[in-house]
Every structure is written in C-alpha cells, then in structure tokens.
Design a protein around this motif. Structure first.
Motif, PDB file in Angstrom:
ATOM      1  N   LEU A 171       0.353  10.674  -0.146  1.00 28.10           N
ATOM      2  CA  LEU A 171      -0.685   9.866   0.267  1.00 28.10           C
ATOM      3  C   LEU A 171      -0.012   8.494   0.609  1.00 28.10           C
ATOM      4  CD1 LEU A 171      -2.610  10.655  -3.083  1.00 28.10           C
ATOM      5  CD2 LEU A 171      -3.264  11.482  -0.856  1.00 28.10           C
ATOM      6  N   GLN A 172      -0.775   8.233   1.904  1.00 27.56           N
ATOM      7  CA  GLN A 172      -0.255   6.947   2.448  1.00 27.56           C
ATOM      8  C   GLN A 172      -1.362   6.076   3.029  1.00 27.56           C
ATOM      9  OE1 GLN A 172       2.756   7.599   5.267  1.00 27.56           O
ATOM     10  NE2 GLN A 172       3.923   5.640   5.021  1.00 27.56           N
ATOM     11  N   GLY A 173      -2.501   6.205   2.628  1.00 28.85           N
ATOM     12  CA  GLY A 173      -3.648   5.389   2.913  1.00 28.85           C
ATOM     13  C   GLY A 173      -4.171   4.397   1.998  1.00 28.85           C
ATOM     14  N   CYS A 174      -5.231   3.803   2.532  1.00 28.55           N
ATOM     15  CA  CYS A 174      -5.783   2.819   1.559  1.00 28.55           C
ATOM     16  C   CYS A 174      -6.885   3.503   0.525  1.00 28.55           C
ATOM     17  CB  CYS A 174      -6.752   1.654   2.422  1.00 28.55           C
ATOM     18  SG  CYS A 174      -5.681   0.949   3.456  1.00 28.55           S
ATOM     19  N   GLN A 175      -7.100   2.728  -0.542  1.00 25.82           N
ATOM     20  CA  GLN A 175      -8.062   3.388  -1.445  1.00 25.82           C
ATOM     21  C   GLN A 175      -9.533   3.508  -0.857  1.00 25.82           C
ATOM     22  OE1 GLN A 175      -8.106   1.239  -4.981  1.00 25.82           O
ATOM     23  NE2 GLN A 175      -9.363   2.285  -6.177  1.00 25.82           N
TER      24      GLN A 175
ATOM     25  N   CYS B  26      -5.792  -2.701   3.547  1.00 21.38           N
ATOM     26  CA  CYS B  26      -4.314  -2.611   3.192  1.00 21.38           C
ATOM     27  C   CYS B  26      -3.587  -2.271   4.384  1.00 21.38           C
ATOM     28  CB  CYS B  26      -3.859  -1.684   2.080  1.00 21.38           C
ATOM     29  SG  CYS B  26      -4.147   0.240   2.651  1.00 21.38           S
TER      30      CYS B  26
ATOM     31  N   THR C 115      -0.451   0.318   5.770  1.00 25.26           N
ATOM     32  CA  THR C 115      -0.113   1.574   5.341  1.00 25.26           C
ATOM     33  C   THR C 115       1.344   1.767   5.172  1.00 25.26           C
ATOM     34  OG1 THR C 115      -0.619   2.626   7.450  1.00 25.26           O
ATOM     35  CG2 THR C 115      -2.542   2.708   5.905  1.00 25.26           C
TER      36      THR C 115
ATOM     37  N   PRO D 146      -3.683   4.009  -3.969  1.00 26.98           N
ATOM     38  CA  PRO D 146      -3.810   4.902  -3.031  1.00 26.98           C
ATOM     39  C   PRO D 146      -3.685   6.309  -3.676  1.00 26.98           C
ATOM     40  CG  PRO D 146      -1.270   4.026  -3.484  1.00 26.98           C
ATOM     41  CD  PRO D 146      -2.321   3.184  -4.122  1.00 26.98           C
ATOM     42  N   SER D 147      -3.526   6.187  -5.033  1.00 29.63           N
ATOM     43  CA  SER D 147      -3.787   7.751  -5.897  1.00 29.63           C
ATOM     44  C   SER D 147      -3.972   7.191  -7.157  1.00 29.63           C
ATOM     45  CB  SER D 147      -2.591   8.543  -5.789  1.00 29.63           C
ATOM     46  OG  SER D 147      -1.583   8.173  -6.429  1.00 29.63           O
TER      47      SER D 147
ATOM     48  N   GLN E  84       5.043  -1.715  -5.777  1.00 28.44           N
ATOM     49  CA  GLN E  84       4.492  -0.283  -6.199  1.00 28.44           C
ATOM     50  C   GLN E  84       4.424  -0.124  -7.371  1.00 28.44           C
ATOM     51  OE1 GLN E  84       5.823   3.063  -3.726  1.00 28.44           O
ATOM     52  NE2 GLN E  84       5.474   4.603  -5.376  1.00 28.44           N
TER      53      GLN E  84
END
Length: 1462
Positions: A644-648, A661, A663, A460-461, A476
């Motif tokens: 940031l809380q999304g997919c890559q 993924c 979220t 995600p980051s 994580q």
C-alpha cells in the motif's frame, strides 16, 4: 629437499635426492607419516597393473579420517563424488588444463598430471618421519632406504616393501634378480652422450645453476635404452624426463627453455591459452586482477593467458583484454552497462565498477521497543523507562521527536514504545502525540487524515500512520503488531541532528555521542544521557540471555525465527540483498524476552520485510506461513494488502482542498479500503460517557480507576480525574525551591523539565511539582545546585569535576560547563581479526564468515592506485564443524614479504617494489611488525591479528578491513569497487585466488553441536561476570560474548581452550584500550606461565595484563616510543630499582649500560602457552579499596598487578636469532598526567539493629564496627530496610517515623522521639557517594629498527622480547618496575614491597598507588608507607610481582585495609 616425485618410465626421486627406477605395477605407499602413534596422512599410487605400462590410474590421499581418491575422470571424498574446486577441513582440491592439485594446510601438497607423474611436497616438520617410496626424509641419501645395517638394498627390494596389498589383489611383484643385469647397463651407455648433450646445452643453463641434471641424464639414458624395437629414433620416450627436469627447475627458481615444439612433446591448451614451461599458477581473472602479483606458489609449467590478457572467469570465454571484461552483481553486465542502486550509480568499466554516490536520505529505526538503528547504521539494544530524545534538529530547532519507552507488562527488560511526541520549532505547548493504539492528539484528540501548518498525517493502512513535513522529515509509525518507528531525514539535515538516532554525519563510530559531546562505550550510558526527563531512573545494559530461562521459549523462538533463514523459504528471495542473520538474532531475543512472544516475533518479521521493501525486494504471501492472524483482523469492508503506497481514503478527504499526502514512501502492508471505496466517519464511534481513558498507552474503562504515583484517578468522560492522598511537601533543602504546577503558567513545567548540568535544554510536554534549583543554578546530578561553569561532566557512568581532562583515543577532552570539549586530532585506525573469522573494521563495522582461502585484509592498492603494502590472512580449520581460525598472516611491504605462521616469522625478498623499513619485536604475547609506511601488525602467534594504520591512510585503503574513511556503512565494498549489502559477495571478492571456493553464509556451530552450547555459555559467562564488571560500562560486551559462545561451540576436536581464551582475550584487550585493566587469567583459566622462562633462583619474568609496550632497556634507555601502540598483555621482565635497565644481550638487569650499545645477538621470546586443558568458570576476583582525598586537584595512579604463576610447561619453543646493528634512540617525551574525579556509591551500611528501639547509623558507629567509609562524602541516601524502593521522605510520611538523615553525620533514629505505633524505630541503612581523584597517563612510544637473520632452534629458553628488520635495532625491553620520586627531603630510603599494601603520596597533585601481589621479596604486617613528594614529578611503572620505590622522602606508617583490584 622437501620434494619427492615419480614420473615416466618408473622413475622415482626421494626427499633425500636418491633417483632410482622401480617397475612395480601394483598399488604402493608413495609417502606416509609413520613414526607417530597415529598416522596423520598417506599418499598411495596405483599403476595400471599392465607390465611395462607406467600410467597411474589412481592416487589415494588419506588425511585423518578423510579418504580422497583422484582418478583421471572424477574425484571422490569418502566415496562421494565432488566437483572442483573443493575445500573441506583444511584441504583444497583444484585442477587446471594439465594438473590435479591437492593442498592440505597440515603441510602436504600433491600434484598429479593425470598421466604418469606425481609430485609430493612436505613441510620440513615431517623430517625423519616418513616412509614409502619417497624415503624417510632424513636428509641423508641412500642411508636407510638403500643402505641399512651395512647391507645394500636394491631398488626392486625397496620398492616391493612399499606395496599395498588389497583384497583379491592378483598383481605380481617385479623380480629382484633383474637388478644386477650388467649387460643391460653396458647396453645403455651408448645413449649417455645424446642425453648429456640435450640437458647440458646452453638452453638449460639457468636450470643447471639451481638443479643438477645428472639424475635426469641417467633417467634419459634408461628411457632411450628401454625403448621397444622400432622406437630407437622415436624421441617421445624423452618427454616424461624432460618434463620432470623442467618442472623441478621451475620449482627451484630456474627458468627452463620452451623446449617443446608442435612435433616434439606438444601440449594442447584450451581456449586461446598458450603453453609455457614456467609461469605463475595463480591466474589473473576478470574479477581478481592482482592474483599473480600476490601469488606465493612456485612457478610451474602449464597453460597461461597471453601477455596483456586475463582469463574470463565470468563467461568462461578464455583469455581477453581487461577492458573487455564483464561485471557481475546478481547478474552479468557488459562493459558500459549501468547499475542503478538506491545510493549510487555505477558503470561497468574494465571488469570493475566506477560508481558515483547519489544523495540518499537517512533512516533511523526504533523496533521491538528496544532495538535501535541510527541514521549512520549503528545498531544497539536499549531498554528504557522514560521519554527519550529520539532525534532533534540541534542546529536550527526545526523538530524534536520524543519516544516513550516503558516496560510492556512487568519485566524491566520487556520494553515497548508506547507513544511518540513531535514538536516543531521548539513549541512545547503544541506537541503532536501518537499513542500505541493509534490515538493521535494535537491539542486534543484528532481524526486522520489531518493537515496543519508544516505537517500532513494520514493512515495508508490500519497498520501504519504516516507523518510528512515540508522540511524533509518523514515518520512512519507502525502500530501492528507492536508500535515501531521509522524516521526518514532529507540529506539537507546531515550533520545537524542529535539524539538516540545519531548525528547523521556518515560516521559510524561516533553515533553514541552524548549531549555532553563524548562517545559512550555502551548503549545504556548513551541512552540514559538522552532522557527527556532527568528524574527518570537510569537503565542498565542487559547481560543475560533471555532464552536461557525456558527451554520451551527457546524452542519456540528457534522454530519460528529459523524461517527467516530458510534457503527455500518465503524470505530467501531477499537474502542476498538484506542479510537475515541480525534479524534472526533479534527475533530470538525478542521472542524470549516478550510476554507477548508472537507479537514481538512478528514485529521482527515485519521489520525484515520492510528492509527488503526499501531495497526494492517485495515479499508477497509471507504471512501465509507465519503471523497470519493479523490479516484476519480487517473490518468487514476492508481487505488486506502487502503493498500500500497511497493516501488514506476517507469521505472527509474527498472534500479537502489540499493534497492529502506524498506517496514517496516505503510501501506498507495492512488493512485498507478497496480501490474506489472510502471510509466514512462511522469507524467505531462511541458516546463520550463510553470513551475509555488512556495512561501510558493503556486503556482504562469508563468508571474504572487506577493509581498514578500518589494519586487516585477515575476515568470519567474519557478523562482521568485525580486526587492525591500524599501530603504536599513544600520544604526544600537550601538552596532548592519548591515549584507548584497548580500555580504555574502554561509555559512552565517544573521538576519534569528542570535544567540540570547534564540536561541544559530539557524537552518535555508535562509538568511535575517538587524541589528544584533556583534560577541561575543547575542540579549537578548529586543533589547540589551549582553555577553552570561549575557543572561536572559525565562519561561511562562516572562524574568528572569541571576542568578535568580525560583521554579519548589520541585526543584529550576537558570538562567545561558540563560538556566535554575535545581536541580534534586524526587518530590511528585499528582493524581486529580474531577467532573463527571475526572482523571489526577500521570504521567499527562487525561481521564474520567461514572462509577457506587467503583474503586481502587491507591494502593500499585500490582502484587504479599503485600500492606499497598488502596484509593477507588465511584461515585454517578449528574442528570437524569446519569453523575456521585466522592463523596465518602474509605481509607485503614494498619488496619485502613477511610470513607469520605456526608462531614464527619468515622473511623473503620480492622481485619488485620500493624499500620500506620495518622492525619486528616481541611485546608480551604479541609479535609486532612496525613499518615506516604507517602500518603496524600485531599477531598473537595464534588466531588474533590487529592491524593499525596511521591517519595518512584514511580513505586510501581497501579490503576486508574496510576503507578507513569513518563511514562504516560503505565498508562492504568489493574489489570491483561496488558497495554491496551481501557480506558473502563482499568477502569472496577479496579472495587472493579466484580459483579458491567461495565462502558460504556463516553457520551457527552451536546448532551443529547443541551438546556444547550450554558448556560454551557457561565458560563465556566470565565476560558477563564480576571479573569484567568495571569494563561493562566502557565496552559493549554483547558481540564479544556471542563470538565467544560461537567459537567455543566450534572447537570440538581439541583447541577448546584456545578458542575460548582467544575470545575472552579479545574483550580484555578492548577493555584495556578503553582504560580498564582486567587481570582475568588465573592458574585455571587460560594461564600464561611466565615463570617457566625464569632461570633457577631468579624471578625476572612476570605476567602483566596491560603493560606499556615501551620500557627501559639498554637500547631504549628512556623507555619512550614514537607511534604509540596499545598496552598489551604478556610476559615482561621486572628489573629492581638498583638495576633498572634490561640488557638484551645477556638477558639480565643491569645498573648501567655501556655508553655505546654494540651489535648484539638476542634471542626472541619463546612461544608462550596461553591455554590449559582445564577451564574453570569460577573467576579469581580481586578488589582494591579506593583512596579518597579532599583536594580535587590531586591525581591518583593505580598500578595493579597480579600474582605469579609457578606451574611450568614442557612445551618446546622455536626462537629467532637476530643480528642488530646500530641503535636509534628517540628523545624522551614526558609523561602527561591529567586530573579527573570519579564518583561512586558505596555499599549499603547497616551496622546497628533496633533491638533497643533506636537505630544509630552514624559515621562513627560504622567505623567502630570495622567498616571503611570515605572522609568527605558528596551525598547520602537513607532507606528503610523493609521498604528499599521508597525514599526516606515517602517512608516517613507513610509511617510517621521521626528520623534524621544528614550528610554531616549519617542517620539517627531515636526511640524516645517516636510518636506513632510501634513507638520504636524501624531498621534503616545508608550509603554514601564518594568521589576520588584519578589519573590518565599517556606515554609516547619509540620506534627502532633492526636487520634480522632467522634461524629456528629448539633451544634453552631465554625470554627476551626482540625484533627484525632493516637498519637499526632495539630490543623490546622487558618491563622495568620502579617508582622514583624526587622530593624535598634529604633522606634517601629504599622501601621494600608490601603484601597487598599501597604506597601513597600525601602531597596534593601527585598520588602514586602501587598494589602488588603476595609474591614480594619482603613482607610487612599490614602497614603502608606514606611518601611525601613534590607535586607532579612521579613516574610509575607497574609490575606483576616486585615493586621497588627509591626516593628522597620522609616517611610515616599508617594502618590500612587494602584489597586487590582487577
């Protein structure tokens, strides 16, 4: 009487009961302490200085160096205006609609009606020690005040002597000649009848029973008589005297009438409150509904809420019905409002929260490479050097998570999480591996995002990698600034996990459970048990302070870490939700430990931010002031974001047919592509020949080489190609066989994964060649191969043979097939409160706070339940820093109230409640209250309180000690039944009185007093030193050391020793309960002078560091107790074998007791001084040589004693006299002795030096040099002195030395057999693994009850342990020392005590070892007596000084070398 008052028309009543009138209008000393060299307090009152005006304009109270000024409109302390309620250094100030009140914990109470009346109440300890208008408090009316040296003194003369002369004071004294005006006296007599009729009417009958009205009738007469012309019919002059009589009547327990009317002395109340002449000053409120029922103040007049209502202290709207009360949590909620939290849904009802638990996932954290937080909230620090099982599915084998911890650079305590391995369905050949630099391997290097089977991985980051599964596991992985791991499990996996992350069963206390099934005492022993590779070295607990080595490092850490706690800083928004204190400690620890200080420091900051984010508190912009360098590392096309809380987002993901993924995870920060942009494959790709290699997470540049173990490896095309220079050893000692990885199939892993007794199921992904046990046999940890049913078990660093039994609290555990099988009894729970407000709850949650009020420690009146007991503790200040110590305890048992304060106990009856039987007895240093309600309270008469509950109360109690349901995570539940994370919100909800000021966040007194910090750490280092070394593996010392330092810093105005000694004693008691008896006190360090209580030429009373609470007395002849208490330290009587019973009545040892014990009067034990003005940090350490036997079934019971202390103290004692009646004796319960085996390595032996060219370290040669070794060692280790880190095999291969190392004889190296230079032997040393049997004795304890009468006498001291309560009596019998053995021989021999020697039984099955001190009655010349006995019939009782053994025996004398052990 201990009350003095002044009121109305210049009337005064002294402590001794004199009532007089003095019309002075100046400033006067009302009362002060005047017989001491230093005045402790004073109360001055100042009139209006207008003739005939009795109004009081100012009250000045001085306590020590604190000056408190009370005026009608404001309050000042040391010239600073304050707002009420207010608390400072043991002084509480508050007001209500009528009175301003001051309470000082030194024993002073002042109440002023802000008009003309002041009442002072003093503790009786000030008797005959005061002066002023209140008199000398000597208990004799007139004498000294108005009659001195046969001369009468008038009230005016007496009053004028008390005047305070201020600068520029022009006030006039009243004239003395006015006192003898007979005309005035005659004139006033005509009002006598009216005043008598008023106060002697039927309405005041209740008051007349408790308080004579005569003084007040005379005051009434004077008031009427001195009225001004025209006021004869005005009854207003009666109001002050009637109010005073009513006030004193309520205080004395009477019920005055409601004599006021709307036209006669009316009082106006605020809101909708009603005036009453007699009501509880403790007001029930919306947040504290039980205040009045727990009130200990006298009733008084004032404004009160009508029946059926409580005061609204939330919205301040007056008195309202309980059902209309609002709730409060960060904001105000109306009745019916819903509060939705992450783990519960709560509805506001009747001012409390009705909550329903919501299913929540479990989260485990591995942070900063050494800090762990389990699913159930257990926190510990562990520095490892291996792969460890972080978490695994121990039921269905769905997943296994391994983590590699290794030193980051050079220091072993600077550890990092270097890599993580995830295995699904126990597939060891298909591990998913993540390295600290973000490299991911799954049967080869892979790029993210990545999806296969049950796994989805994405980034995600740039700072984080997410792993999600289809069965409820989410990981994580944080990469920047350090690798950290957060594992989230779905609730469906509860109770199914094991590993370093715990068992996820919502029970905090059993999280340190090993694969063998037993809970360890320290993090190191727990962590070592979960090694994935059993041949990795064991790690040890870190005992030092990493910040103590460098002032610069400490200053750096302090400067930056304090930003976490700044009240106006970037993180303050989250303080009430996530307490920053533990993160602040971790920050300092990590910043001082790590070589890369900034990375470690910033890792802690990011951990705190993540914890806040998980609770819904989003901290933006925090990197602007700290840790900003990482935001500047984003690639040119990427930007930094806090949420940031999304997919890559990658180019590859756009063409993916599967959802990338979920979220549903905690938002992260880091660098990522801006919205609408995607990352392509050109993310820094390089050709293969330029690819670096990786080993243990470190980069190896192409073409460069490193040495791994005994192999030389070169990085070529991203792969390390290795060649070994070490000759392959294929010869293994039988029955071990050699395993060669080169010849093995892919599913075989060799030594790296060889099964052992402690690791039946090995979780690993690599292979190692070497010697291992053949199929069907397991390595027992000592180098032997055994069958599975012969496997020993491990616990707290010791090995126990198969079949051994050890205690685990109230349960018993048996070693079977290498694992512990334990009984499953419900054990009593213990809550400990000690020192400067430190709490350890029933469910093992620790916290501390600086509070100034009385707090409910535990009660069973929770929710809507009707309770039968309450335990309330109150803090008093320790020094000028404001730190408090729990010294006063109040216990409500049904209709009985017990107050424990100033070292004594006071009993009183309440108006309601059931009758609960209890008994009070003295056990060592403790006063013990045991009740039939399943509640016991142990108090050391100072700062330590231990509360023990029987299992029937599990989940049925509440208070600061928690709810005793096993789940420490929900211990912070408020009185309003809301689970909170803010400790202060939790603490303040359990105040007894809502009017008491709220406690604030605990400060660090070492910061307030930095000059004491070094001194405190030096003193407290005894906890980390050799004195307690045997306990370090049993009980984690870290929290005890921290509280010791904190409290020692705080006690800056006297009490230094008390604070220090209490903190060390807390650790010693924890060790005691873990089975380690430590005799830590010395004549220099916190001595206990038991010899003070011995009569001349007697030696009955002795100190014992861990004595059983049950021993033989005439009222408890069997020495057995019912509900067992832990062993306790203190002074105990020691009776000889020919007089084994202690007679409580005569305080002597007797050979027989009367057949029917009569009622006796016994004197309780004196107050024992446990501190001294001088503290030395040099401990007195004693050691005991262990006894080794061949027979594994043998059991050894060591009884360890200490030397006498002959120094006396001049401290006076206050004793209780008790009147016991009948005695109930509990039938004896036999002592249970269970076998176990303890194995430990010996010292290194090096007695022969190769001057002649040979080195002979045989057992015979070692013994000839005066050394003692065990007869049958279990294992041997041999090392070269010059290369102790190399094994003997490695050393001989390097040097070509010819050496024999054999367990049967030791080590032999002969010069003639050496074939390589220098053609002679090097210097060698050996050590042996010695195993010896041990024993665990679990006595049952008996309970007896007595009726008590309390008197306080400074007396000749007779130190008998005794009791108080309801029906029957049993004196706490002092310690009787005797070892009685029934053997098969016919000779009866009395053996005298030896000097530092041992008494040993040679019969397999029973070995009794008695180690005594030098204070024996008869000395020997270094010999021991060997006693031959029948097996398993020995009863042993240890004594500090005298040990007498009577037995039917055959004896022989042997030489021995014996030293004492703690």
């Amino acid at each position: 009487d201990n009350i003095c008052s002044m009121w109305g028309n210049f009337h005064f009543k002294t402590f001794d009961g004199d009532v007089y009138q003095f019309q002075g209008t100046c400033e006067y000393n009302l009362v002060s302490e005047c017989q001491m060299p230093v005045q402790g307090f004073s109360v001055h009152v100042k009139r209006s200085q207008s003739p005939g005006n009795p109004q009081i304009t100012r009250v000045l109270v001085t306590i020590g160096d604190m000056a408190i000024v009370l005026t009608k409109k404001l309050i000042m302390i040391n010239e600073e205006i304050i707002k009420l309620p207010y608390y400072l250094a043991g002084v509480l100030l508050e007001n209500n609609a009528i009175y301003t009140k001051l309470y000082a914990k030194l024993g002073l109470s002042v109440m002023w009606n802000r008009e003309d009346a002041v009442m002072v109440e003093l503790d009786t300890k000030y008797s005959n020690n005061t002066c002023g208008l209140c008199g000398d408090f000597n208990g004799i009316p007139i004498y000294n005040e108005f009659l001195a040296e046969a001369r009468l003194t008038g009230s005016v003369e007496f009053g004028n002597k008390q005047r305070i002369h201020g600068p520029n004071d022009g006030c006039e004294d009243p004239y003395e000649e006015d006192e003898a005006d007979q005309d005035t006296v005659d004139k006033c007599q005509k009002f006598q009848g009216d005043c008598s009729a008023l106060l002697q009417s039927q309405d005041w009958s209740s008051c007349r029973k408790v308080l004579s009205p005569e003084p007040y009738i005379q005051a009434c007469v004077v008031d009427r008589c001195w009225s001004r012309p025209g006021d004869m019919e005005d009854t207003a002059t009666l109001c002050p005297t009637l109010s005073e009589y009513s006030r004193q009547c309520s205080h004395a327990g009477g019920i005055p009438p409601n004599w006021r009317t709307s036209t006669f002395c009316a009082v106006q109340c605020p809101f909708n409150m009603e005036y009453s002449e007699s009501g509880s000053p403790c007001v029930d409120t919306c947040t504290h509904r039980d205040t009045s029922s727990l009130c200990e103040e006298h009733k008084m007049d004032g404004c009160f809420c009508p029946p059926g209502t409580v005061f609204d202290n939330i919205s301040e709207k007056g008195c309202i019905p309980q059902e209309e009360c609002q709730c409060k949590h960060n904001q105000t909620y109306n009745p019916g409002d819903v509060l939705l939290k992450d783990d519960e849904e709560c509805v506001c009802q009747n001012g409390s929260w009705a909550c329903e638990r919501l299913p929540t996932p479990g989260v485990c954290a591995v942070e900063e490479g050494s800090h762990f937080t389990t699913y159930d909230g257990k926190e510990f620090t562990f520095h490892g050097d291996c792969y460890y099982v972080l978490s695994k599915d121990c039921v269905g084998s769905k997943f296994l998570i391994l983590g590699q911890l290794i030193p980051c650079v050079a220091q072993k305590t600077d550890t990092c999480l270097k890599s993580i391995a995830l295995l699904l369905n126990n597939d060891k050949n298909n591990a998913l591996i993540i390295k600290e630099d973000g490299l991911v391997r799954h049967n080869g290097e892979i790029a993210l995002p990545y999806t296969t089977g049950d796994i989805t991985m994405f980034r995600p980051s740039s700072f984080h990698i997410m792993i999600q599964t289809s069965f409820g596991l989410q990981m994580q992985v944080q990469l920047v600034p350090l690798m950290q791991l957060y594992i989230t499990l779905d609730k469906s996996l509860q109770t199914k996990t094991c590993g370093l992350c715990g068992n996820f069963n919502m029970v905090l206390s059993d999280d340190l459970k090993t694969p063998q099934g037993l809970v360890e005492g320290t993090a190191a022993s727990f962590g070592n048990s979960w090694k994935a590779h059993p041949n990795c070295p064991d790690s040890s607990d870190r005992l030092d302070d990493p910040c103590s080595y460098s002032v610069d490092s400490e200053s750096y850490a302090e400067h930056w870490c304090l930003k976490l706690k700044e009240k106006e800083g970037q993180f303050a928004k989250c303080h009430s939700t996530v307490n920053p204190e533990k993160y602040y400690k971790r920050c300092k620890y990590s910043a001082c430990t790590c070589e890369k200080s900034e990375d470690c420091l910033c890792a802690v900051f990011s951990s705190y931010v993540r914890a806040c984010t998980a609770k819904g508190i989003f901290l933006q912009g925090w990197r602007d002031t700290v840790c900003d360098k990482y935001t500047a590392r984003c690639r040119a096309s990427q930007t930094f974001s806090y949420m940031l809380q999304g997919c890559q987002r990658t180019c590859d993901s756009l063409g993916s047919e599967r959802q990338g993924c979920s979220t549903q995870y905690t938002p992260v920060d880091g660098c990522a592509c801006p919205a609408g942009l995607y990352e392509d494959e050109n993310g820094g790709c390089v050709p293969m020949e330029k690819c670096p290699c990786y080993h243990n997470g470190e980069h190896v540049k192409p073409g460069k080489s490193i040495n791994i173990r005994n192999e030389h490896c070169v990085c070529t095309n991203g792969k390390l190609n290795c060649n070994t220079w070490k000759p392959l050893i294929t010869d293994c000692p039988a029955p071990k066989v050699f395993f060669n990885c080169s010849d093995a199939s892919i599913d075989k892993h060799g030594l790296e994964c060889a099964q052992t007794c402690t690791h039946h199921s090995i979780d690993c992904v690599s292979c190692e060649s070497g010697c291992q046990c053949p199929t069907g046999l397991l390595d027992d940890g000592l180098g032997h191969c055994v069958k599975e049913h012969e496997c020993p078990c491990q616990h707290n660093g010791h090995l126990y043979a198969a079949g051994a039994k050890i205690p685990d609290s109230c349960n018993s555990c048996t070693c079977k097939r290498g694992k512990w099988e334990c009984t499953d009894k419900k054990c009593p729970g213990t809550c400990t409160i000690y020192g400067s407000g430190h709490y350890n709850t029933f469910d093992k949650q620790r916290f501390g706070f600086n509070g100034d009020c009385g707090y409910v420690a535990v009660q069973n009146k929770c929710g809507n339940k009707t309770g039968t007991f309450h335990v309330i503790t109150e803090n008093v200040p320790c020094g000028t820093t404001g730190t408090t110590c729990s010294k006063a305890v109040r216990i409500l048992l049904g209709r009985t109230q017990l107050e424990l304060i100033d070292g004594i106990i006071t009993e009183s009856e309440l108006q309601s409640g059931p009758k609960i039987n209890y008994k009070v007895r003295n056990v060592g240093l403790y006063l013990v209250i045991e009740s039939d309600a399943g509640l016991a309270v142990l108090w050391d008469r100072k700062t330590t309180v231990r509360i023990i509950l029987q299992p029937q109360h599990m989940g049925e109690v509440c208070g600061l000690c928690g709810n005793y349901n096993g789940n420490g995570k929900d211990d912070f539940t408020t009185q309003g039944q809301l689970q909170v994370s803010d400790i202060m919100e939790f603490v303040n909800s359990w105040k007894v009185y809502s009017s008491c000021p709220d406690a604030e966040l605990s400060f660090d007194p070492c910061i307030e007093r930095p000059s004491r910090h070094t001194w405190a750490k030096t003193q407290c280092s005894i906890i980390k030193g050799d004195t307690f070394k045997d306990c370090h593996k049993m009980v984690d010392l870290t929290p005890y050391f921290e509280t010791c330092v904190r409290d020692s810093c705080a006690c800056d105005t006297g009490g230094d020793c008390e604070c220090f000694c209490t903190a060390v004693a807390a650790y010693a008691q924890a060790c005691n309960e873990a089975g380690v008896c430590v005799a830590w006190r010395t004549p220099e360090i916190c001595p206990v002078f038991c010899d003070y209580y011995n009569k001349p030429d007697e030696c009955t009373w002795h100190y014992n560091p861990c004595h059983t609470p049950c021993y033989k007395t005439c009222l408890n002849r069997e020495g057995q107790c019912k509900d067992p208490l832990p062993n306790l330290e203190g002074c105990y009587p020691v009776c000889p074998a020919d007089k084994p019973f202690f007679d409580e009545k005569n305080h002597t040892c007797v050979d027989r007791c009367s057949s029917t014990p009569k009622s006796i009067t016994a004197t309780g034990p004196p107050h024992i001084s446990t501190t001294t003005a001088k503290i030395s940090t040099t401990p007195t350490t004693t050691q005991q040589t262990r006894t080794t036997g061949k027979t594994p079934k043998a059991t050894t019971t060591p009884v360890v004693t200490s030397g006498p202390t002959t120094k006396q103290t001049s401290e006076k004692s206050t004793v209780m006299t008790t009147k016991p009646s009948t005695t109930v004796l509990t039938p004896p319960t036999p002592t249970i002795t269970t076998p176990c085996v303890i194995c430990e390595w010996s010292e290194w032996f090096n007695v022969d030096y190769p001057a002649s060219g040979s080195d002979i370290e045989t057992y015979e040669n070692i013994k000839n040099h005066g050394k003692t070794i065990c007869e049958n060692p279990e294992n041997i280790q041999c090392r070269a002195v010059s290369k102790p880190d190399l094994s003997l095999d490695e050393f001989t291969q390097l040097t070509g030395q010819v050496v024999q190392c054999n367990i049967s004889f030791g080590l032999v190296c002969e010069k003639d057999k050496q074939t390589q230079r220098p053609y002679k032997c090097f210097d060698y040393k050996i050590r042996l693994l010695c195993c010896e049997p041990c024993v665990t004795t679990t006595p049952e304890t008996a309970v007896t009850i007595v009726k008590t009468t309390k008197t306080s006498t400074p007396s000749s001291i007779s130190p008998t342990a005794f009791t108080s309560t309801s029906n029957t009596a049993s004196t706490r019998p002092p310690h009787v020392s005797s070892t009685t053995t029934e053997g098969s021989q016919s000779t009866k021999t009395s053996m005298q005590t030896t000097t530092g020697k041992s008494t040993k039984s040679t019969t397999p099955g029973t070995t009794t070892q008695v180690v005594t001190s030098k204070s024996s009655t008869e000395k020997t010349s270094g010999k021991s007596t060997v006693v031959t006995t029948k097996p398993f019939t020995t009863t042993t009782t240890g004594t500090p000084h005298v040990s007498t053994t009577t037995a039917k025996i055959s004896t022989e004398t042997i030489s021995t070398q014996q030293t004492l052990t703690t």
